[in-house]
Design a protein around this motif. Sequence first.
Motif, PDB file in Angstrom:
ATOM      1  N   UNK A  10       1.022  -0.586   0.174  1.00 38.70           N
ATOM      2  CA  UNK A  10      -0.170  -0.069  -0.157  1.00 38.70           C
ATOM      3  C   UNK A  10       1.161   1.354   0.043  1.00 38.70           C
ATOM      4  N   UNK A  11       0.522   2.465  -0.480  1.00 37.37           N
ATOM      5  CA  UNK A  11       0.789   3.567  -0.554  1.00 37.37           C
ATOM      6  C   UNK A  11      -0.176   4.711  -1.029  1.00 37.37           C
ATOM      7  N   UNK A  12       0.741   5.538  -1.116  1.00 42.36           N
ATOM      8  CA  UNK A  12      -0.382   6.927  -1.778  1.00 42.36           C
ATOM      9  C   UNK A  12       1.196   7.666  -2.378  1.00 42.36           C
ATOM     10  N   UNK A  13       0.306   8.414  -2.757  1.00 47.54           N
ATOM     11  CA  UNK A  13       1.127   9.564  -4.070  1.00 47.54           C
ATOM     12  C   UNK A  13       0.201  11.149  -4.441  1.00 47.54           C
ATOM     13  N   UNK A  14       0.426  12.109  -4.666  1.00 49.37           N
ATOM     14  CA  UNK A  14       0.183  12.975  -4.955  1.00 49.37           C
ATOM     15  C   UNK A  14       0.006  13.126  -7.025  1.00 49.37           C
ATOM     16  N   UNK A  15      -0.987  13.793  -6.898  1.00 48.62           N
ATOM     17  CA  UNK A  15      -1.737  13.539  -8.055  1.00 48.62           C
ATOM     18  C   UNK A  15      -0.744  13.973  -9.258  1.00 48.62           C
ATOM     19  N   UNK A  16       0.531  15.211  -8.928  1.00 43.43           N
ATOM     20  CA  UNK A  16       1.306  15.531  -9.677  1.00 43.43           C
ATOM     21  C   UNK A  16       2.686  14.878  -9.384  1.00 43.43           C
ATOM     22  N   UNK A  17       2.771  13.442  -8.440  1.00 46.37           N
ATOM     23  CA  UNK A  17       3.994  12.902  -8.794  1.00 46.37           C
ATOM     24  C   UNK A  17       3.601  11.835  -9.333  1.00 46.37           C
ATOM     25  N   UNK A  18       3.437  10.007  -8.701  1.00 46.60           N
ATOM     26  CA  UNK A  18       3.440   9.534 -10.161  1.00 46.60           C
ATOM     27  C   UNK A  18       2.668   8.374  -9.477  1.00 46.60           C
ATOM     28  N   UNK A  39      -5.152  20.245  -1.550  1.00 48.18           N
ATOM     29  CA  UNK A  39      -5.534  21.865  -1.693  1.00 48.18           C
ATOM     30  C   UNK A  39      -4.012  22.629  -1.826  1.00 48.18           C
ATOM     31  N   UNK A  40      -3.781  22.511  -3.234  1.00 41.52           N
ATOM     32  CA  UNK A  40      -4.272  23.121  -3.990  1.00 41.52           C
ATOM     33  C   UNK A  40      -5.537  21.605  -4.238  1.00 41.52           C
ATOM     34  N   UNK A  41      -6.331  21.220  -5.934  1.00 43.27           N
ATOM     35  CA  UNK A  41      -6.780  20.140  -6.217  1.00 43.27           C
ATOM     36  C   UNK A  41      -5.393  19.322  -7.081  1.00 43.27           C
ATOM     37  N   UNK A  42      -4.386  19.880  -7.305  1.00 37.45           N
ATOM     38  CA  UNK A  42      -3.401  19.049  -8.410  1.00 37.45           C
ATOM     39  C   UNK A  42      -2.718  18.139  -6.598  1.00 37.45           C
ATOM     40  N   UNK A  43      -2.458  18.545  -5.379  1.00 32.49           N
ATOM     41  CA  UNK A  43      -2.163  18.224  -4.756  1.00 32.49           C
ATOM     42  C   UNK A  43      -3.563  17.034  -4.021  1.00 32.49           C
ATOM     43  N   UNK A  44      -4.498  16.263  -4.528  1.00 31.19           N
ATOM     44  CA  UNK A  44      -4.943  15.147  -4.300  1.00 31.19           C
ATOM     45  C   UNK A  44      -4.535  13.777  -4.454  1.00 31.19           C
ATOM     46  N   UNK A  45      -4.116  13.438  -3.009  1.00 33.46           N
ATOM     47  CA  UNK A  45      -3.677  12.002  -2.243  1.00 33.46           C
ATOM     48  C   UNK A  45      -4.445  10.963  -3.303  1.00 33.46           C
ATOM     49  N   UNK A  46      -3.705   9.869  -3.947  1.00 34.24           N
ATOM     50  CA  UNK A  46      -4.366   8.413  -4.285  1.00 34.24           C
ATOM     51  C   UNK A  46      -3.873   7.680  -3.403  1.00 34.24           C
ATOM     52  N   UNK A  47      -4.527   6.778  -3.497  1.00 37.38           N
ATOM     53  CA  UNK A  47      -3.949   5.203  -2.781  1.00 37.38           C
ATOM     54  C   UNK A  47      -4.033   4.995  -3.417  1.00 37.38           C
TER      55      UNK A  47
END
Length: 147
Positions: free
Chosen positions: A106-114, A132-140
């Motif tokens: 399991x991991x999380x990344x940020x939308x603007x990462x990978x 916030x900002x929306x590009x900083x949404x975390x993706x699990x």
Amino acid sequence: MADRAATSESVFVTDAPAPGELAVVSDGLDEFNLQQAGIQDQRPLAVLVRDDNGRVVGGLTGRTYLGLWFVDLFYLPERLRGSGLGAEVLRRAEAEAVRRGCRSGVLYTIKFQAPGFYEKQGWRAFGEVPGDPPAATRVFLSKQLQS
């Protein structure tokens, strides 16, 4: 609203906890988990990338615990991205996690990462938390590991 029992403890917020203060929380949780699970198998897992001079220039850090591999941090300098090195680092970490008996990661990344990089390596998104900002949404993401 229930009244809190009178105690001598106080609650405070800090952005600079002392190492010993962090250890109280970590050690207390470790002891509780040991009592509940009957085992304590938490171990760090790192795959590091070194340059020609032996200096670490990037890599992956995480941990394995109770059959789960957690990826905490993964960084490669821009000059090394897109070369297949990232996939190799992730593959080696996964192999070690499997060797330790982990069944999933399991991991999380940020939308603007990978998120796309991880998906290409077989990871599947299972949730997002808006940022916030929306590009900083975390993706699990999670991945079922092959033993």
